[in-house]
Motif scaffolding. Structure first.
Motif: not given
Length: 461
Positions: A424, A165-166, A426, A268, A246
């Motif tokens: 958006n 995610s990051y 993961a 997110r 994302i």
């Protein structure tokens, strides 16, 4: 006494009040009287978490949480635990992305002891920090990682989804537990420098809640904390800003010895402290907050494709929050079938929004959770610290429920439409290495759901 103070009793606070003070060395103090029971909670939040770590030294914030229980100038070894528990109190500490906290709940007449203990290790921990305690706690943390992440079903899911995610290099890319390699690489001098930088009074908030005499409590705080010097060398955390969306679906398929197939995903979502984040919290509660939620009704009760389905919010202030989806499949049900049903429910909420009954139920559920947190002296002390450290105003803790109740159904629909879609998120898809019969799979999936709850707590340990 060199302290200023304010007090509020705003609408929506249920009559709760808090006063704020600041010592000359920068320590922020928040007090809240509650004479219902003869207990007092002490909570100390340091503005340091895994987001403050650098590449190659992940896990240092969490390692230091353990080191803080290894003695200080006046308290040797395990003495902090022994003194608190011997006085009839309880204590612990946790680490997250955004803070490290330490807390005690004491009989009211033992409050001074808890304040003295916290001040002693804030002011003098380096006197007791040596290679022996460093190696001891390094091994403890590595064993914790094995027990909570590496050797349990679905144990690395949170770590994997965070990394997806990051992006690499982002301050939230790694979880507080850190990597084995980085834990091995941490030196005693790394730990000492970390303490000097982050464990200073001007980087902390102290809250005391319960059956207290505010004037006496402030006098003790000034006596024990007032002489501890401040430190000005801390750098601000790296920027956690990311685009709202994302822009694609990030996906991993994992083949492991797990009891059942599973679909997990992270979406997110807006930063904590915003109206949009509160709307997202309500959206996730409607979708996956308990047995009355849409996903539980659809997947567990109606379709019987899953043995558990939940959707919750990991609130983050310094980076986009994460909406966490966790579904454990029934028997031999394929994940694709579950994922299609999930997407149907997300699209339905995005198009039509929640019903009036769903809004009322979701708001009541979040209001109950808020009341549960503020209903104990320990929970209230933690919330006051949280809002002081992350948002600069502890008073916001007392009025948080009003902001939830002010959100409209249209705001919930809008955030679902904007954020809760395949581009958006993961995604992790778990496939068991060996097939199991339906009963074994269902039984194991229930246990794994409990482990996953512990996993989220573990991320904060």
């Amino acid at each position: 006494m060199p302290m200023g103070h304010t007090a509020t009793a705003q609408a929506g606070t249920s009559g709760l009040t808090a006063t704020e003070h600041r010592l000359d060395n920068g320590l922020r103090v928040v007090l809240s009287e509650d004479h219902l029971t003869p207990v007092a909670a002490v909570c100390l939040w340091y503005d340091v978490g895994s987001r403050h770590e650098v590449k190659g030294r992940t896990g240092l914030a969490h390692l230091f949480e353990h080191l803080m229980f290894q003695g200080s100038a006046q308290v040797r070894g395990n003495g902090h635990f022994e003194l608190v528990q011997g006085a009839g109190g309880s204590l612990n500490g946790t680490t997250s992305f955004e803070r490290t906290n330490y807390f005690e709940t004491m009989p009211a007449h033992q409050l001074e002891l808890a304040l003295w203990l916290e001040a002693d290790r804030m002011g003098s921990l380096l006197a007791a920090l040596d290679e022996e305690s460093m190696e001891n706690q390094r091994d403890v943390v590595k064993n914790e990682r094995r027990q909570r992440y590496d050797n349990v079903p679905y144990g690395t899911a949170f770590e994997r989804l965070t990394a997806l995610s990051y992006p690499d290099g982002h301050p939230y890319h790694h979880t507080p537990i850190g990597s084995m390699a980085d834990l091995d690489a941490a030196t005693l001098e790394d730990a000492r420098a970390f303490f000097r930088t982050n464990y200073a009074p001007n980087n902390a908030v102290l809250s005391v809640v319960g059956d207290i005499d505010p004037e006496q409590t402030l006098a003790w705080i000034e006596k024990y904390f007032g002489s501890i010097p401040s430190h000005d060398g801390k750098k601000p955390p790296r920027d956690g800003t990311l685009p709202d969306i994302i822009g694609e679906q990030l996906r991993q398929e994992i083949h492991e010895e797990v009891p059942a197939r599973a679909l997990m995903a992270a979406y997110r979502l807006p930063h904590d402290g915003t109206r949009e984040c509160d709307a997202a919290d309500l959206a996730l509660t409607v979708l996956g907050g308990g047995e009355s939620s849409r996903l539980h009704n659809r997947l567990v009760r109606r379709d019987r494709t899953a043995v558990g389905a939940g959707f919750g919010l990991l609130r983050l202030a310094g980076a986009p929050s994460l909406g966490w989806l966790d579904v454990k499949a029934s028997g031999g049900v394929e994940v694709d079938r579950i994922e299609a049903a999930v997407d149907e429910e997300l699209a339905r909420l995005a198009a039509d929004g929640p019903t009036e009954e769903e809004m009322e139920r979701a708001q009541a559920q979040l209001e109950r959770e808020w009341l549960d947190r503020l209903g104990t002296v320990a929970g209230r002390a933690d919330e006051l610290c949280r809002y002081a450290v992350l948002f600069g105003d502890p008073q916001l803790a007392l009025t948080a429920v009003g902001r939830i109740l002010d959100i409209s159904a249209e705001e919930v629909r809008a955030v679902a439409a904007a954020r809760l879609h395949p581009n958006n998120r993961a995604v992790l898809v778990y496939e068991p290495l060996a097939a199991a019969d339906d009963d074994t799979a269902a039984e194991g999936a229930d246990a794994a759901t409990a482990d996953e709850t512990d996993e989220h707590e573990g991320a904060d340990q």
